[in-house]
Write a protein that holds these residues in place. Structure first.
Motif: not given
Lengths: 376, 164
Positions: B59-60, B62-65, B67
């Motif tokens: 999450v931290l 890939y999804a958070g930074a 993307m």
């Protein structure tokens, strides 16, 4: 089984209740407090039967009612679904972060031991950063879905600013994690219950006799990390001096230009919930969390040898009260900061984040590592 | 079927759906957001496999930074929604996907269970275990990856530097 689920649900409800209400009250503090700071009277128009309650009626009843009854406007060329989803994302990520922040030690009721923390994750602090990094989407999606150049600029600024300060924030916490040796926030809070003299080796006589009586709070062990973390946390809330994503003087209102009514209220509440969460994190990492100095599980043990025994329930009440007071203090400090300092220019924000906070955070990690090895 | 199996299938269905949306939606921003959802659901799968650390990092990072940077670039360049579909890329992509699917099917149809599955211990997937193995058994690949990232950073700085 049912009782366990009920307890978890009750804890989650209590924390959400406290955070949301504190966020609402902060709205009042912001308006009346800013008036106090700027020598104005502030909100005093609305009243019920002649009772204005220091602007409480105005900010806690009249304003929300007005927001909720206004027309919810979605730009015709905008994206309807994403326009609605964005404020939900912003508020959601701000609220769920508080789940890993402990608000007390353990509450013993009969033979049941209740950990006063909603979710006890062994990766606690990483969860906080993960949720924080998802918080960017509320801004970016809202800005894009509005189909407005001003909000798009605000969204681009917001995403760049939040990513930059997340790096500095994450690195500044590493020092604290090294000192307490855990990622779990409840363990970090417990670790701050000892005195500094108990953490030092036998040979450090001078340090023991001078600062040994201080509780081992993060602020005493990692003062630089506190400054870096607090600065980055204020930048993450996107308020003055870091309010470039909103930038009233150049971008109208930045990423929420095209928001009205309840959705705007959600962005607004999300911002205040972020203030509360930032205050909770600073308290937990650097100011002992729920610790009262010299208060152990069975009562006070003062460093000069006196003891004052207290029943278990009184200790728990004192701890929760101490945590709440500390959180309220840091919320007030952030509002005081917002009304005291001028805002940065955008290049200054970027320079502060990348060229000052980041190298200082790295230095803090290296120095902390050397000191820990030296003291072992 | 127990609860975790049910949960696995529900999440997998949503994961496949969001991945399909990444490919088939016409609006680039929608595609990127569908990819965020897909990455988040993969993180949930990691957590279900007793690897909360990997899940949160997913999450931290890939999804958070990553993307967010994707979205940042998309918003800056603002590509028009009706980009014409290029036939050649579609043929190439379909062939590659078919080959991969064929390879996976061939592997699975062997019928052999994975060799000696080991039950997860309490410490499995914890930050301590991950850190220890990274800095002892896998220290060389770890350092090589660090150098690679450093090279990428320096390259980015060189590319972004204005001509004097």
């Amino acid at each position: 089984m049912i009782v366990d689920i009920a307890i978890v649900a009750l804890k989650a409800f209590l924390v959400l209740f406290m955070v949301l209400n504190l966020a609402g009250i902060l709205g009042w503090v912001e308006r009346k407090g800013s008036a106090l700071i700027q020598d104005r009277i502030g909100a005093n128009r609305a009243s019920v039967l002649g009772f204005a309650g220091m602007g409480l009626v105005n900010t806690l009843i009249a304003d929300p009612l007005k927001f909720l009854t206004k027309e919810d406007f979605i730009p015709p060329q905008g994206d309807k679904l994403l326009h609605t989803l964005a404020p939900c994302m912003a508020l959601f990520t701000a609220l769920v972060t508080f789940a890993v922040i402990p608000f007390g030690d353990v509450l013993v009721l009969g033979d049941r031991v209740i950990n006063l923390q909603v979710a006890n994750l062994n990766i606690g602090i990483l969860y906080v950063f993960a949720m924080g990094s998802l918080g960017v989407y509320g801004i970016v999606i809202g800005a894009w879905a509005s189909n407005n150049k001003f909000s798009l600029l605000g969204g681009v600024r917001g995403s760049a600013q939040m990513i930059s300060y997340e790096v500095a924030m994450g690195l500044s916490v590493i020092g604290v994690l090294m000192v307490f040796g855990t990622l779990e926030l409840q363990e970090i809070a417990r670790g701050q219950g000892t005195l500094i003299r108990d953490m030092l080796p036998e040979s450090a006589h001078f340090l023991k006799s001078t600062v040994g009586w201080l509780p081992a709070w993060g602020i005493f062990l990692q003062p630089l990390a506190f400054l870096l973390f607090f600065t980055a946390a204020v930048a993450e809330t996107k308020r003055i001096p870091f309010d470039l994503p909103e930038g009233e003087s150049e971008l109208v209102a930045g990423y929420h230009v095209e928001y009205s009514g309840g959705k705007f209220l959600m962005f607004f509440a999300g911002e205040f919930a972020e203030i509360v969460t930032a205050a909770g994190l600073v308290t937990t990492l650097f100011f002992g969390g729920w610790q009262v100095p010299y208060l152990m599980r069975d009562g006070f043990h003062f460093p000069w040898g006196e003891t004052l025994l207290l029943p278990q329930l009184a200790v728990t009440v004192l701890q929760v009260a101490a945590f709440t007071l500390k959180v309220i203090f840091f919320c007030w400090l952030q509002i005081l900061l917002r009304w005291s300092v001028p805002r940065f220019r955008y290049d200054q924000v970027m320079r502060l984040g990348w060229k000052m906070l980041l190298p200082l955070a790295l230095l803090n990690v290296i120095v902390t590592a050397i000191v820990i090895i030296f003291l072992q | 079927m127990d609860t975790s199996a049910v949960l696995f299938y529900v999440i997998s269905v949503f994961l496949v759906l969001s991945s399909l949306m990444v490919v088939f939606l016409r609006n680039v921003v929608h595609c990127a957001l569908a990819l965020v959802v897909a990455l988040f659901l993969i993180a949930v799968l990691f957590v279900m496999l007793h690897a909360p650390m990997v899940g949160v990092l997913q999450v931290l990072v890939y999804a958070g930074a990553i993307m967010v940077l994707f979205l940042f670039v998309i918003m800056f360049l603002n590509p028009t929604a009706s980009e014409p579909r290029r036939k050649l890329w579609w043929i190439f992509g379909s062939v590659a996907a078919l080959l991969l699917a064929g390879g996976l099917a061939a592997l699975l149809s062997n019928g052999e269970a994975p060799a000696n599955p080991v039950a997860a211990t309490e410490m499995f997937g914890s930050p301590e275990m991950l850190g220890k193995s990274l800095f002892t058994d896998f220290v060389l690949p770890f350092e090589i990856a660090s150098v690679l990232l450093l090279v990428a950073i320096i390259g980015a700085v060189v590319l972004a530097r204005r001509e004097p």
